[in-house]
Design an enzyme around this catalytic site. Structure first.
Site, PDB file in Angstrom:
ATOM      1  N   GLY A  38     -41.713 -28.814 -23.828  1.00  0.00           N
ATOM      2  CA  GLY A  38     -40.820 -29.073 -24.951  1.00  0.00           C
ATOM      3  C   GLY A  38     -39.761 -28.018 -25.228  1.00  0.00           C
ATOM      4  N   ASP A  96     -46.098 -28.472 -35.670  1.00  0.00           N
ATOM      5  CA  ASP A  96     -46.505 -29.723 -36.303  1.00  0.00           C
ATOM      6  C   ASP A  96     -47.837 -29.465 -37.021  1.00  0.00           C
ATOM      7  OD1 ASP A  96     -46.565 -32.472 -36.883  1.00  0.00           O
ATOM      8  OD2 ASP A  96     -47.557 -32.965 -35.002  1.00  0.00           O
ATOM      9  N   THR A 100     -51.185 -25.803 -31.420  1.00  0.00           N
ATOM     10  CA  THR A 100     -50.652 -25.272 -30.154  1.00  0.00           C
ATOM     11  C   THR A 100     -50.231 -23.813 -30.310  1.00  0.00           C
ATOM     12  OG1 THR A 100     -49.794 -27.470 -29.622  1.00  0.00           O
ATOM     13  CG2 THR A 100     -48.920 -25.630 -28.346  1.00  0.00           C
TER      14      THR A 100
HETATM   15  P1  IMP Z   1     -49.024 -29.005 -32.906  1.00  0.00           P
HETATM   16  O1  IMP Z   1     -50.047 -28.361 -32.005  1.00  0.00           O
HETATM   17  O2  IMP Z   1     -49.600 -30.147 -33.680  1.00  0.00           O
HETATM   18  O3  IMP Z   1     -48.271 -28.062 -33.778  1.00  0.00           O
HETATM   19  O4  IMP Z   1     -48.032 -29.783 -32.000  1.00  0.00           O
HETATM   20  C1  IMP Z   1     -47.182 -29.179 -31.207  1.00  0.00           C
HETATM   21  C2  IMP Z   1     -46.788 -30.064 -30.065  1.00  0.00           C
HETATM   22  O5  IMP Z   1     -46.892 -31.474 -30.360  1.00  0.00           O
HETATM   23  C3  IMP Z   1     -45.355 -29.788 -29.804  1.00  0.00           C
HETATM   24  O6  IMP Z   1     -45.217 -28.722 -28.886  1.00  0.00           O
HETATM   25  C4  IMP Z   1     -44.856 -31.110 -29.295  1.00  0.00           C
HETATM   26  O7  IMP Z   1     -45.042 -31.174 -27.902  1.00  0.00           O
HETATM   27  C5  IMP Z   1     -45.746 -32.154 -29.942  1.00  0.00           C
HETATM   28  N1  IMP Z   1     -45.070 -32.768 -31.118  1.00  0.00           N
HETATM   29  C6  IMP Z   1     -45.386 -32.626 -32.409  1.00  0.00           C
HETATM   30  N2  IMP Z   1     -44.560 -33.326 -33.207  1.00  0.00           N
HETATM   31  C7  IMP Z   1     -43.675 -33.908 -32.378  1.00  0.00           C
HETATM   32  C8  IMP Z   1     -42.530 -34.763 -32.608  1.00  0.00           C
HETATM   33  O8  IMP Z   1     -42.147 -35.133 -33.728  1.00  0.00           O
HETATM   34  N3  IMP Z   1     -41.876 -35.175 -31.483  1.00  0.00           N
HETATM   35  C9  IMP Z   1     -42.239 -34.812 -30.229  1.00  0.00           C
HETATM   36  N4  IMP Z   1     -43.284 -34.006 -29.985  1.00  0.00           N
HETATM   37  C10 IMP Z   1     -43.994 -33.562 -31.049  1.00  0.00           C
HETATM   38 MG    MG Z   2     -44.688 -29.452 -26.584  1.00  0.00          MG
END
Ligand code: IMP
Ligand code: MG
Length: 178
Positions: A38, A96, A100
């Site tokens: 990403g 998000d 991660t």
């Molecule tokens: P987290 O671990 O929930 O913070 O998510 C992080 C990962 O989820 C990011 O690096 C993205 O790859 C994916 N992600 C979260 N939200 C979105 C979105 O709205 N669009 C696309 N990818 C997302």
């Molecule tokens: Mg990502």
């Protein structure tokens, strides 16, 4: 698909952030650790604006979710160089739930860098499930699924030069194109 952040808005914010980082790390060299896939576009645009000696390294993070729901998180560290004693800036596309970045931060911290800071291009509101907060974010966005500028929906749309909101009709249309 509804455009949310135009290309020139992204570039302006990145140039401004690059200035902040150039000043902060003046006199040092900086190791950028980018979480792929990403943050590929964000990294590429940011490093070209940094007036510092820069090295780059990448980590692969994959959540094996189908579509917009995050499932199992896997982090691939196979290609990381030595980080001990280095100034490290960890970079991701979006914060998000935060899992991660939080997990990656802990793993890098264990490698004993001289300093460790983190930046995300987008910080999504109302989704956070961890204590860890990125040190920098370039944009705050609402809880909507976004694509473009590196962000994907099932692997598609990463190449858009802007960030757009995926709407239910877009999901259907994309499924029909496959
Ligand atoms: P987290 O671990 O929930 O913070 O998510 C992080 C990962 O989820 C990011 O690096 C993205 O790859 C994916 N992600 C979260 N939200 C979105 C979105 O709205 N669009 C696309 N990818 C997302
Ligand atoms: Mg990502």
């Amino acid at each position: 698909m509804r455009p949310l952040l135009e290309s020139d808005q992204l570039q302006k914010a990145i140039a401004q952030f690059a200035q902040t980082i150039t000043e902060k790390y003046e006199g040092h060299s900086l190791m950028i650790v980018a979480i792929l896939d990403g943050s590929l576009l964000f990294m590429a645009d940011l490093i070209r604006q940094l007036k510092l000696p820069v090295q780059i390294a990448t980590i692969h993070a994959k959540s094996y979710g189908q579509g917009t729901i995050r499932e199992d998180l896997q982090i691939g560290f196979a290609h990381l160089p030595e980080l001990k004693g280095k100034e490290v800036l960890l970079l991701d596309d979006i914060y998000d739930t935060g899992h991660t970045l939080s997990a990656t931060h802990s793993l890098i911290k264990a490698k004993e860098p001289a300093s460790l800071a983190s930046v995300v291009l987008l910080r999504k509101h109302g989704r956070q499930e961890v204590e860890y907060e990125p040190d920098y974010h370039l944009f705050d966005i609402n809880d909507e699924f976004v694509v473009g500028y590196g962000l994907d929906y099932r692997g598609d749309f990463r190449n858009l030069p802007y960030v757009a909101i995926m709407e239910p009709g877009d999901v259907l249309r994309q499924a029909q194109l496959r």
